[in-house]
Design a protein around this motif. Structure first.
Motif, PDB file in Angstrom:
ATOM      1  N   LEU A  33     102.903  -4.815 -19.519  1.00 22.26           N
ATOM      2  CA  LEU A  33     103.726  -4.197 -20.561  1.00 22.26           C
ATOM      3  C   LEU A  33     103.966  -2.720 -20.263  1.00 22.26           C
ATOM      4  N   ASP A  34     103.023  -2.072 -19.589  1.00 25.06           N
ATOM      5  CA  ASP A  34     103.176  -0.663 -19.232  1.00 25.06           C
ATOM      6  C   ASP A  34     104.420  -0.426 -18.388  1.00 25.06           C
ATOM      7  N   HIS A  35     104.828  -1.436 -17.633  1.00 24.40           N
ATOM      8  CA  HIS A  35     105.924  -1.264 -16.676  1.00 24.40           C
ATOM      9  C   HIS A  35     107.194  -2.005 -17.086  1.00 24.40           C
ATOM     10  N   ILE A  36     107.326  -2.255 -18.370  1.00 25.32           N
ATOM     11  CA  ILE A  36     108.551  -2.863 -18.898  1.00 25.32           C
ATOM     12  C   ILE A  36     109.321  -1.803 -19.662  1.00 25.32           C
ATOM     13  N   SER A  37     110.575  -1.624 -19.318  1.00 22.99           N
ATOM     14  CA  SER A  37     111.420  -0.640 -19.991  1.00 22.99           C
ATOM     15  C   SER A  37     111.333  -0.798 -21.501  1.00 22.99           C
ATOM     16  N   ARG A  38     111.191   0.312 -22.184  1.00 23.36           N
ATOM     17  CA  ARG A  38     111.136   0.258 -23.651  1.00 23.36           C
ATOM     18  C   ARG A  38     112.476  -0.158 -24.239  1.00 23.36           C
ATOM     19  N   GLY A 140     110.555 -14.652 -17.616  1.00 16.37           N
ATOM     20  CA  GLY A 140     109.988 -13.323 -17.700  1.00 16.37           C
ATOM     21  C   GLY A 140     110.942 -12.221 -17.290  1.00 16.37           C
ATOM     22  N   VAL A 141     110.691 -11.003 -17.840  1.00 16.25           N
ATOM     23  CA  VAL A 141     111.589  -9.878 -17.580  1.00 16.25           C
ATOM     24  C   VAL A 141     111.466  -9.350 -16.163  1.00 16.25           C
ATOM     25  N   CYS A 142     110.338  -9.556 -15.495  1.00 13.95           N
ATOM     26  CA  CYS A 142     110.214  -9.137 -14.103  1.00 13.95           C
ATOM     27  C   CYS A 142     111.246  -9.864 -13.260  1.00 13.95           C
ATOM     28  N   ALA A 143     111.239 -11.183 -13.294  1.00  8.83           N
ATOM     29  CA  ALA A 143     112.186 -11.981 -12.516  1.00  8.83           C
ATOM     30  C   ALA A 143     113.611 -11.782 -13.003  1.00  8.83           C
ATOM     31  N   PRO A 152     113.996  -3.176 -10.978  1.00  8.76           N
ATOM     32  CA  PRO A 152     112.699  -3.505 -11.564  1.00  8.76           C
ATOM     33  C   PRO A 152     112.765  -3.412 -13.086  1.00  8.76           C
ATOM     34  N   PRO A 153     111.876  -4.066 -13.784  1.00  2.21           N
ATOM     35  CA  PRO A 153     111.950  -4.099 -15.247  1.00  2.21           C
ATOM     36  C   PRO A 153     111.685  -2.763 -15.918  1.00  2.21           C
ATOM     37  N   TRP A 154     111.065  -1.807 -15.208  1.00  4.62           N
ATOM     38  CA  TRP A 154     110.857  -0.497 -15.822  1.00  4.62           C
ATOM     39  C   TRP A 154     112.103   0.368 -15.776  1.00  4.62           C
ATOM     40  N   CYS A 238     105.792  -4.883 -10.738  1.00  3.91           N
ATOM     41  CA  CYS A 238     107.071  -5.514 -10.404  1.00  3.91           C
ATOM     42  C   CYS A 238     108.040  -4.516  -9.776  1.00  3.91           C
ATOM     43  N   SER A 239     107.513  -3.625  -8.937  1.00  5.68           N
ATOM     44  CA  SER A 239     108.353  -2.604  -8.314  1.00  5.68           C
ATOM     45  C   SER A 239     109.171  -3.141  -7.150  1.00  5.68           C
ATOM     46  N   ALA A 240     108.764  -4.263  -6.605  1.00  8.93           N
ATOM     47  CA  ALA A 240     109.514  -4.906  -5.529  1.00  8.93           C
ATOM     48  C   ALA A 240     110.019  -6.260  -6.016  1.00  8.93           C
ATOM     49  N   MET A 241     111.154  -6.683  -5.475  1.00 12.34           N
ATOM     50  CA  MET A 241     111.712  -7.967  -5.878  1.00 12.34           C
ATOM     51  C   MET A 241     110.721  -9.083  -5.576  1.00 12.34           C
TER      52      MET A 241
END
Length: 255
Positions: A33-38, A140-143, A152-154, A238-241
């Motif tokens: 969750l820390d790395h998902i765009s707000r 999921g938001v990463c994929a 990336p999701p962030w 999730c910084s890389a595809m």
């Protein structure tokens, strides 16, 4: 498994993934969750369950009774399931459009949502964002962020966030547009186009009314931005595809 286990462990597969009838492998990678765009977080909250952080319990009993009455009388669902209800459905319950299956699923999700609600709002939201379906065999938001937007999701923005939120009821029907983005005509009907357009129109307005993304995410106890967290090389950011996304794009001739 008990809710305690899921407070620290994100299983790589859910029952909804395992019963997905779409061809090809599952496209999924968990992200913190820390790395998902707000922007993504706020859009999903206002679209799916704006009262997640302010409600006592996993759902409002009065609203649930109204939904049961509508179901029994053959009427359209007046509200839809909350995030806690959707989460346990995605994790543990099978698909199926037969009335008996749908009825059993509604009962099961209402019962299971109570103990799993003890995980807390943020953890439920994190799991939901990881397990929500955004396309055939795509979770999921990463994929989803990498697949549709090549980011990336962030690194989200309000437009893409509203678009992804609009896909949540339509995960089995959505396709990627050539060159990227969502093909809103992919289902051959008006459903995807109208649902996504409705989300793009209403989600940003609702977020503004609640004080911007900061005000929305604060309702579940989030007081920071994804950019406040240091990015590592681990899969959790999730910084890389993800390889599963790259494989899907290659199979579709998009790489």
């Amino acid at each position: 498994m008990t809710p305690v286990v899921f407070r620290v462990w994100t299983p790589p597969r859910t029952m909804f993934m395992l019963t997905d009838e779409a061809g090809g492998p599952t496209v999924f990678q968990a992200v913190s969750l820390d790395h998902i765009s707000r922007h993504y977080v706020a859009a999903v909250l206002v679209h799916e369950d704006a009262r997640l952080g302010t409600r006592t319990g996993p759902f409002d009993v009065g609203v649930f009774n109204e939904r049961v009455g509508a179901f029994l009388s053959g009427e359209e669902d007046p509200s839809g399931s909350t995030i806690p209800q959707q989460l346990v459905k995605n994790m543990f319950l099978i698909r199926g459009e037969w009335q008996i299956v749908k009825a059993a699923r509604k009962v099961a999700e209402s019962v299971l949502s109570y103990p799993y609600n003890l995980m807390g709002d943020k953890r439920q939201l994190e799991l939901y964002l990881n397990y929500a379906q955004f396309g055939p065999n795509l979770y999921g938001v990463c994929a989803a962020s990498w697949y549709y937007f090549n980011r990336p999701p962030w690194d989200g923005n309000p437009w893409d966030a509203a678009t992804l939120a609009g896909l949540l009821p339509l995960g089995e029907d959505v396709r990627r547009a050539p060159g990227g983005g969502v093909d809103i005509e992919s289902d051959g009907t008006w459903l995807v186009a109208s649902t996504v357009a409705n989300a793009r129109n209403k989600v940003p307005q609702r977020i503004r009314e609640m004080g911007g993304w900061e005000g929305v995410v604060a309702t579940v106890g989030i007081t920071d931005a994804a950019g406040d967290h240091t990015l590592g090389d681990d899969a959790g950011s999730c910084s890389a595809m993800p390889q599963s996304v790259a494989d899907r794009l290659e199979a579709e001739g998009a790489r």
